[in-house]
Design a protein around this motif. Sequence first.
Motif, PDB file in Angstrom:
ATOM      1  N   ASN A  10       0.865  -1.184   0.000  1.00 51.63           N
ATOM      2  CA  ASN A  10       0.000   0.000   0.000  1.00 51.63           C
ATOM      3  C   ASN A  10       0.902   1.235   0.000  1.00 51.63           C
ATOM      4  O   ASN A  10       1.111   1.864   1.038  1.00 51.63           O
ATOM      5  N   ALA A  11       1.443   1.562  -1.158  1.00 54.65           N
ATOM      6  CA  ALA A  11       2.434   2.640  -1.260  1.00 54.65           C
ATOM      7  C   ALA A  11       1.873   3.970  -0.784  1.00 54.65           C
ATOM      8  O   ALA A  11       0.721   4.308  -1.043  1.00 54.65           O
ATOM      9  N   SER A  12       2.712   4.722  -0.070  1.00 56.64           N
ATOM     10  CA  SER A  12       2.302   6.041   0.424  1.00 56.64           C
ATOM     11  C   SER A  12       3.408   7.052   0.139  1.00 56.64           C
ATOM     12  O   SER A  12       4.597   6.721   0.159  1.00 56.64           O
ATOM     13  N   SER A  13       3.001   8.286  -0.103  1.00 62.76           N
ATOM     14  CA  SER A  13       3.979   9.340  -0.372  1.00 62.76           C
ATOM     15  C   SER A  13       4.800   9.664   0.877  1.00 62.76           C
ATOM     16  O   SER A  13       5.960  10.066   0.782  1.00 62.76           O
ATOM     17  N   ASP A  14       4.190   9.480   2.067  1.00 63.89           N
ATOM     18  CA  ASP A  14       4.928   9.745   3.306  1.00 63.89           C
ATOM     19  C   ASP A  14       6.122   8.806   3.435  1.00 63.89           C
ATOM     20  O   ASP A  14       7.209   9.231   3.827  1.00 63.89           O
ATOM     21  N   ARG A  15       5.902   7.533   3.122  1.00 59.77           N
ATOM     22  CA  ARG A  15       7.015   6.590   3.187  1.00 59.77           C
ATOM     23  C   ARG A  15       8.079   6.940   2.150  1.00 59.77           C
ATOM     24  O   ARG A  15       9.285   6.842   2.418  1.00 59.77           O
ATOM     25  N   ALA A  16       7.663   7.343   0.962  1.00 62.36           N
ATOM     26  CA  ALA A  16       8.620   7.727  -0.074  1.00 62.36           C
ATOM     27  C   ALA A  16       9.469   8.905   0.380  1.00 62.36           C
ATOM     28  O   ALA A  16      10.694   8.928   0.178  1.00 62.36           O
ATOM     29  N   HIS A  17       8.840   9.904   1.005  1.00 62.63           N
ATOM     30  CA  HIS A  17       9.583  11.072   1.484  1.00 62.63           C
ATOM     31  C   HIS A  17      10.533  10.683   2.607  1.00 62.63           C
ATOM     32  O   HIS A  17      11.661  11.192   2.682  1.00 62.63           O
ATOM     33  N   GLU A  18      10.088   9.769   3.478  1.00 65.15           N
ATOM     34  CA  GLU A  18      10.944   9.333   4.577  1.00 65.15           C
ATOM     35  C   GLU A  18      12.196   8.632   4.058  1.00 65.15           C
ATOM     36  O   GLU A  18      13.313   8.918   4.513  1.00 65.15           O
ATOM     37  N   VAL A  19      12.015   7.729   3.105  1.00 65.63           N
ATOM     38  CA  VAL A  19      13.160   7.025   2.518  1.00 65.63           C
ATOM     39  C   VAL A  19      14.058   8.004   1.771  1.00 65.63           C
ATOM     40  O   VAL A  19      15.293   7.951   1.872  1.00 65.63           O
ATOM     41  N   ALA A  20      13.445   8.920   1.029  1.00 63.53           N
ATOM     42  CA  ALA A  20      14.216   9.875   0.234  1.00 63.53           C
ATOM     43  C   ALA A  20      15.080  10.768   1.110  1.00 63.53           C
ATOM     44  O   ALA A  20      16.244  11.047   0.772  1.00 63.53           O
TER      45      ALA A  20
END
Length: 303
Positions: free
Chosen positions: A144-154
């Motif tokens: 369940n991809a989320s933009s918050d997780r993407a920003h955290e990893v980035a």
Amino acid sequence: MGAQIRVYRNKISSTQSMKKIFKAMEMIATSRINKARQRIQSASPYANALTRLLSQVVTQTSGDHPFLRSADDVRRSAVVVFSSDRGLAGSYSANVLKKAEGLLEYLHGEGREVKIYLIGRKSKQYFDFRGREYDAFWEGETDNASSDRAHEVAEVLLEAFTKDYEDGGIDEIHLVYTRFHSMVTQEPKVLRLLPLEVVDANALGDDITKGYGEIETNAQEFEFEPNAEEFLDKALPRYFRSRIYSCLCQAAASELASRQRAMKSAGDNADDLIRKYTRLMNNARQAEVTTELTEIVSASEAL
């Protein structure tokens, strides 16, 4: 014989219970795959347009930006592995980890240090079992991809990329994820995300020409205000985050498709087992009846 019949009856009952679980998981994966595919379609236009823009803009810059400048001697690389949190998804995580192992072997063969970042409990279990170290780990929402997780990893990766080598910084970033092609085809991919290479945008992992026509062979001329350096300072981190989010979406859809396919196969195998056990139980019952009739006839003849 009676004991044997009870054994087959218990096996049939347990297999039927497992079949219900497989069917429920298949239905859940099927219901969620459409939403995951919509996320890919929603995330791709922004990431693709930004990639196409930057592929043209960077041709007009001096190439001194840290995100664009390729290290003359890469000493330390980062590898981000996108796996799943849960099992019962066929060979999804195994294929990604196999691809990651190939990349790690290549990087070590080139004499580079490697920092490993893991997404998903399956990759963590894989490295923990083998006693191998990793630098960061994220779990939850792998399907369940989320933009918050993407920003955290980035943010974690960008911080490491902007550090000096002596302070633990990295020279390049590789992503190992699964690209979703269709419900039956998912392909493990390796993408070198940073430093950004000035290449045909199709090489960046997604079909960025879809919906935008073909890439212009002659890049447009851009004027920058105040300057190109400040524009790239804002645009390149956005590109980086959008690419990670796109990979998360691709991985989530691939995981759900693999799980739906695996659960359907498991349900079909459960049906085969039920038919097999039913046949064996009927054979045992028939043998028991035959034995009883033989005993009755033998006793009658003896009298």
